[in-house]
Enzyme design. Sequence first.
Site, PDB file in Angstrom:
ATOM      1  CG  ASN A 148      24.348  88.662  55.565  1.00  0.00           C
ATOM      2  OD1 ASN A 148      24.558  88.970  54.406  1.00  0.00           O
ATOM      3  ND2 ASN A 148      23.349  87.878  55.929  1.00  0.00           N
ATOM      4  CB  ILE A 151      29.666  89.083  61.549  1.00  0.00           C
ATOM      5  CG1 ILE A 151      30.517  90.348  61.608  1.00  0.00           C
ATOM      6  CG2 ILE A 151      29.673  88.499  60.134  1.00  0.00           C
ATOM      7  CD1 ILE A 151      32.008  90.084  61.552  1.00  0.00           C
ATOM      8  CB  CYS A 152      24.520  86.784  60.437  1.00  0.00           C
ATOM      9  SG  CYS A 152      23.656  85.239  60.162  1.00  0.00           S
ATOM     10  CG  LEU A 153      30.538  84.253  57.558  1.00  0.00           C
ATOM     11  CD1 LEU A 153      29.890  84.315  56.180  1.00  0.00           C
ATOM     12  CD2 LEU A 153      31.904  84.933  57.494  1.00  0.00           C
TER      13      LEU A 153
END
Lengths: 267, 199
Positions: B83, B91-93
Amino acid sequence: MANKDVKPVSMDQEIEQLTGMARDEAILAHQDKIEKEIKESTQLVSEKMPLSVLADEFKSDPVYCQKIDDLLTTHRFIRKTRGDGNCFFRAFGFAYFETLLTDKVELHRFIGIAKKSKEELILLGFPAFTLEDFHDTFMEAVRSIQDKPSLENLVETYCDQGISDYLVVYFRLLTSGELQKRADFYQDFIEGGRTVKEFCSQEVEPMSKESDHIHIIALTNALEVGIRVAYLDRGEGGKVNCHDFYEGCIPQTTLLYRPGHYDILYS
Amino acid sequence: MANIAAGRIQRELREVMNSDEAIKNQIKIEFPIDDYSELQGEIIGPPETPYQGGRFKLHIKVPETYPFNPPQVKFVTKIWHPNISSVTGAICLDILKDQWAAAMTLRTVLLSLQALLADAEPDDPQDAVVAKQYKDDHDEYIRTAKHWTTVYAGGNTKNQELEQKVKQIVEMGFEETCAREALSSSCWDVAKAIENLMS
């Protein structure tokens, strides 16, 4: 050896080539642009305007025209809100606070509920220190109605983005709190196999997430404030249908719904 | 920076600095004097993960519209995680995007990032290559993530075999970072890595 020119280009790479930005960045930039356009074209809460402005907006649409004519038999004014995804909370908040300007008994009752809500939300696990921030600003706005009940002040409060958004956040937290407190009851209304808690963190607590019936049911129940929603949509019959929230209430204000947006109606 | 954001950030910084996690040296935030819009964060890798023993630096940008919009966070320390981009640190959050809520704080963000290190979501990847490795060849993913933790984040699981492979490619005239990325992406197959580097 692979030749660079014939390598398959992914969607992400394509977006990057076109915009010079990574995909997420490009999406965010595009959203920012739309938000900015909306911001420049409408106030958070407008002045009260004759309902005929709505008729002008939809004059080329016979279905809406017929329904606006129907609406004109019972209502004469409209106050618009900005279409930023928070319009239900902003319309509800303003319309209700406006009734509090002249209703001391209700104001007293509401101050009691609002005061108590802080502890309840902290018990549900919201971080005390940010919650206090929103609660304090909210209480300040409510108390200023008590100290100086003027419509002009209220409009100013709701048009000041710094304060107005704080009020929206607190209404969102109150909505989330009610959903979580009575999760067993609300679970059945939630689509997509999500828990009430997940629904709240995805659809209720973030700013700009649009409101559905479930948000309205929860907030009106939490505060025991009745509202009427008039539906200006493509449904047949030429009449504007109304629905009262919470069930069996005596509505204190009326909101106008058209797909994706809420404004305030006045008789 | 708007007054609301600055006032709130100051209180949040105090919250982070006084938190249990900061006292145990698990999270940290630093900031230049009188500028709360660009912060440096740091989290330690959670135990029993390939990131254990590493300290990961973050760049945190606080927008004017904070707290109504999320802080923009990137990994400064290179990291191998489905992620997080192995190239840019993006960041993929969800809470840094459409699920940010104004009641959240920088402490929430740092703790959520630590949780992300412990529990990746390969079906919603930021780095497709890492995510594929995570799903198809999990042991290889763990080996690579541990190696990156050691090389970039000060972890202490030295792996001579992998270092040797990096050296082998560097000796051919490639830059070390590129060599390591190519090897990581091709499950440490030297021939394949070289092919990628030359394509």
